[in-house]
Enzyme design. Structure first.
Site, PDB file in Angstrom:
ATOM      1  N   HIS A   1     -18.979  -9.658  36.298  1.00 38.40           N
ATOM      2  CA  HIS A   1     -19.975  -8.618  36.605  1.00 38.40           C
ATOM      3  C   HIS A   1     -21.390  -9.195  36.658  1.00 38.40           C
ATOM      4  O   HIS A   1     -22.321  -8.500  37.071  1.00 38.40           O
ATOM      5  CB  HIS A   1     -19.895  -7.454  35.600  1.00 38.40           C
TER       6      HIS A   1
ATOM      7  N   ASP B   1     -12.705  -9.402  34.369  1.00 42.63           N
ATOM      8  CA  ASP B   1     -14.154  -9.607  34.425  1.00 42.63           C
ATOM      9  C   ASP B   1     -14.501 -11.054  34.057  1.00 42.63           C
ATOM     10  O   ASP B   1     -15.145 -11.312  33.045  1.00 42.63           O
ATOM     11  CB  ASP B   1     -14.840  -8.609  33.468  1.00 42.63           C
TER      12      ASP B   1
END
Ligand SMILES: *[C@@H]1O[C@H](CO)[C@@H](O)[C@H](O)[C@H]1NC(C)=O
Ligand SMILES: *[C@@H]1O[C@H](CO)[C@@H](O)[C@H](O)[C@H]1NC(C)=O
Length: 258
Positions: free
Chosen positions: A71, A114
């Site tokens: 992210h 992630d």
């Protein structure tokens, strides 16, 4: 701009706003010079990933590879070893990167997968200042164990561009049920078996600001990279981590391939 990125940005804005309030109240107190701040200079596997946007932490897992969160949005990326030596420095000795590899199944709508790997142009020389974080050698859960989340944050002088304090925080790896029950209703994303949460049961409630993607180590092995948190994981607030042990095959494959 999509939902997921907004959530991360909003959490940061809330934290910054809260800090500014406390700065105003504490303005008459002492102003610490960088030398007075308690900055550790011990060996580190932490890397600063500076960008036009929010900086992220990286974790050195190989002489030429840094692990961080997918992210992290890092245009105009500048990389440096996280140490006092570089504090307020003109980014001397800056590292250059060759490429970055996001987990192919990461989407911004979820915290699943992630993870992102960044390859340096040149291998780093390991020494008493720079060391590697070791990948976990088992997929066992560490539920109920104490682990350490490490990273950098900003003290109340939040106006500085660079983070000014290094923190190692002991936290408890909570059970999967606990993570889902206590937080899931407020969570921006679903907690899956590829994540775990950890925190201190008695975290203090002050304002804070910290770099995202902090690593968590259990028994000296890298078990997680912070994906998101309510508040600041470095002060013991519950953090949600990508479970590295579920991704070691992917990590090693990327390192072999690129
Ligand atoms: C991504 O998802 C696909 C479909 O579920 C799966 O086959 C593939 O192995 C995943 N990739 C990685 C690197 O895990
Ligand atoms: C994992 O590593 C630890 C410490 O390096 C060692 O004590 C343990 O036996 C290892 N476990 C496995 C399954 O290899």
């Amino acid at each position: 701009m999509n939902h997921h990125f907004l959530v991360f940005s909003m959490l940061t804005v809330v934290a910054v706003t809260a800090t500014i309030v406390s700065v105003a109240q504490g303005l008459e107190r002492e102003i610490l010079s960088p030398e007075q701040m308690n900055i550790k200079t011990g060996p580190t596997f932490l890397i600063f990933l500076y960008s036009e946007y929010e900086p992220c932490l990286g974790t050195l897992i190989h002489e030429q590879w840094i692990l961080t969160a997918a992210h992290c949005f890092l245009p105009y990326l500048e990389i440096d070893i996280a140490s006092k030596r570089d504090y307020f420095d003109d980014m001397k000795g800056k590292l250059t990167y060759h490429l970055s590899v996001q987990h192919p199944n990461f989407t911004r709508g979820s915290a699943e997968n992630d993870l992102m790997l960044i390859k340096l142009k040149e291998p780093l020389k390991l020494n008493d200042q720079v060391k590697l974080a070791v990948l976990p050698n088992t997929t066992d859960n560490r539920e109920g164990e104490m682990c350490t989340v490490s990273g950098w944050g900003w003290t109340w002088q939040v106006t500085y561009v660079y983070p000014d304090i290094q923190i190692d925080q002991k936290v408890l790896w909570f059970s999967a049920e606990c993570c889902q029950q206590s937080q899931v209703s407020e969570a921006p994303v679903q907690v899956t078996e590829n994540m775990f949460c950890a925190g201190s049961p008695s975290a203090p409630r002050q304002s804070c600001k910290e770099m995202t993607a902090a690593p968590i180590l259990c028994q000296n092995q890298l078990y997680g990279i912070l994906s998101w948190s309510k508040g600041c994981a470095l002060r013991g607030d519950t953090g949600y981590y990508t479970k590295i042990s579920h991704y070691t095959d992917w990590i090693l494959k990327v390192i072999r391939t690129y």
